[in-house]
Design a protein around this motif. Sequence first.
Motif, PDB file in Angstrom:
ATOM      1  N   LYS A 225      44.587  48.968  38.925  1.00 29.50           N
ATOM      2  CA  LYS A 225      44.446  47.569  38.516  1.00 29.50           C
ATOM      3  C   LYS A 225      45.635  46.792  39.079  1.00 29.50           C
ATOM      4  CE  LYS A 225      41.874  45.721  35.928  1.00 29.50           C
ATOM      5  NZ  LYS A 225      40.692  44.914  36.211  1.00 29.50           N
TER       6      LYS A 225
ATOM      7  N   ARG B 129      43.793  39.698  36.356  1.00 31.60           N
ATOM      8  CA  ARG B 129      43.253  40.820  35.571  1.00 31.60           C
ATOM      9  C   ARG B 129      41.901  41.298  36.080  1.00 31.60           C
ATOM     10  NH1 ARG B 129      44.648  37.987  29.932  1.00 31.60           N
ATOM     11  NH2 ARG B 129      43.779  36.313  31.170  1.00 31.60           N
ATOM     12  N   GLU B 130      41.259  40.521  36.936  1.00 34.06           N
ATOM     13  CA  GLU B 130      39.960  40.906  37.489  1.00 34.06           C
ATOM     14  C   GLU B 130      40.090  41.847  38.686  1.00 34.06           C
ATOM     15  OE1 GLU B 130      38.061  37.236  38.554  1.00 34.06           O
ATOM     16  OE2 GLU B 130      37.843  36.596  36.468  1.00 34.06           O
TER      17      GLU B 130
ATOM     18  N   SER C 118      34.332  39.551  38.523  1.00 38.48           N
ATOM     19  CA  SER C 118      34.383  38.304  37.765  1.00 38.48           C
ATOM     20  C   SER C 118      33.156  38.199  36.860  1.00 38.48           C
ATOM     21  CB  SER C 118      34.418  37.122  38.742  1.00 38.48           C
ATOM     22  OG  SER C 118      34.509  35.904  38.067  1.00 38.48           O
TER      23      SER C 118
ATOM     24  N   HIS D 157      43.395  34.800  37.672  1.00 40.36           N
ATOM     25  CA  HIS D 157      42.358  35.832  37.642  1.00 40.36           C
ATOM     26  C   HIS D 157      42.871  37.221  38.009  1.00 40.36           C
ATOM     27  CE1 HIS D 157      39.100  32.958  37.010  1.00 40.36           C
ATOM     28  NE2 HIS D 157      39.797  32.153  37.790  1.00 40.36           N
TER      29      HIS D 157
ATOM     30  N   ALA E  26      37.701  42.070  43.229  1.00 45.85           N
ATOM     31  CA  ALA E  26      37.700  41.565  41.861  1.00 45.85           C
ATOM     32  C   ALA E  26      36.304  41.643  41.254  1.00 45.85           C
ATOM     33  CB  ALA E  26      38.182  40.119  41.831  1.00 45.85           C
TER      34      ALA E  26
ATOM     35  N   CYS F 284      34.752  48.305  40.472  1.00 44.86           N
ATOM     36  CA  CYS F 284      34.252  47.070  39.849  1.00 44.86           C
ATOM     37  C   CYS F 284      32.923  47.306  39.143  1.00 44.86           C
ATOM     38  CB  CYS F 284      34.118  45.966  40.896  1.00 44.86           C
ATOM     39  SG  CYS F 284      35.693  45.312  41.481  1.00 44.86           S
TER      40      CYS F 284
ATOM     41  N   ALA G  75      27.788  39.778  36.407  1.00 42.58           N
ATOM     42  CA  ALA G  75      29.144  39.765  36.958  1.00 42.58           C
ATOM     43  C   ALA G  75      29.058  39.691  38.473  1.00 42.58           C
ATOM     44  CB  ALA G  75      29.917  41.008  36.529  1.00 42.58           C
TER      45      ALA G  75
ATOM     46  N   GLU H 282      33.501  49.200  35.958  1.00 43.37           N
ATOM     47  CA  GLU H 282      34.032  48.318  34.914  1.00 43.37           C
ATOM     48  C   GLU H 282      32.930  47.438  34.345  1.00 43.37           C
ATOM     49  OE1 GLU H 282      37.726  45.306  33.993  1.00 43.37           O
ATOM     50  OE2 GLU H 282      37.160  45.590  36.091  1.00 43.37           O
TER      51      GLU H 282
END
Length: 153
Positions: free
Chosen positions: A6, A41-42, A61, A39, A59, A92, A68, A95
């Motif tokens: 991350k 944290r994305e 989002s 952004h 990322a 991604c 997403a 997540e």
Amino acid sequence: MTYLRKARIQDVKAIHALLMHHAAGGLLLPRSLSQLYNHIREFYVVDPDDGGPIKGCCALSIIWDELAEVRSLVVADDMQGLGWGRRLVEACVSEAVTLGLYKVFTLTYQAGFFRKQGFAEVAKDVLPQKVWADCINCPRFPDCDEVAMMIEL
């Protein structure tokens, strides 16, 4: 040893440099430092763990309920072809599932790459939340030439 992690606040300027380098070549849209700080944290990054700058980023989002976007995917020229793009997208997508988001899309100029990751082309009109949240402010709107692609998990 290079690894995926991350992003941290200290990565913002390196992410920005990587994105701007590839945006200059027309491969993706640029993002401002302000957007990246807001952004961070994305983002996931590829860290070479040698004290040098990050070698890739991507990322996830959140756009809407169960929707997403994978965005800002870039891998440094010297690291391309080694599977880092695939790993970034997989992180991604993983997540997204963890968050309960089962539709993930991207707007891309690299449709072949995303097809290999299981994404399929879709009409942009299936993404109205994206259009009104981000696209409306894009300098290429309404004449966007990116390909919309989606994977349903």
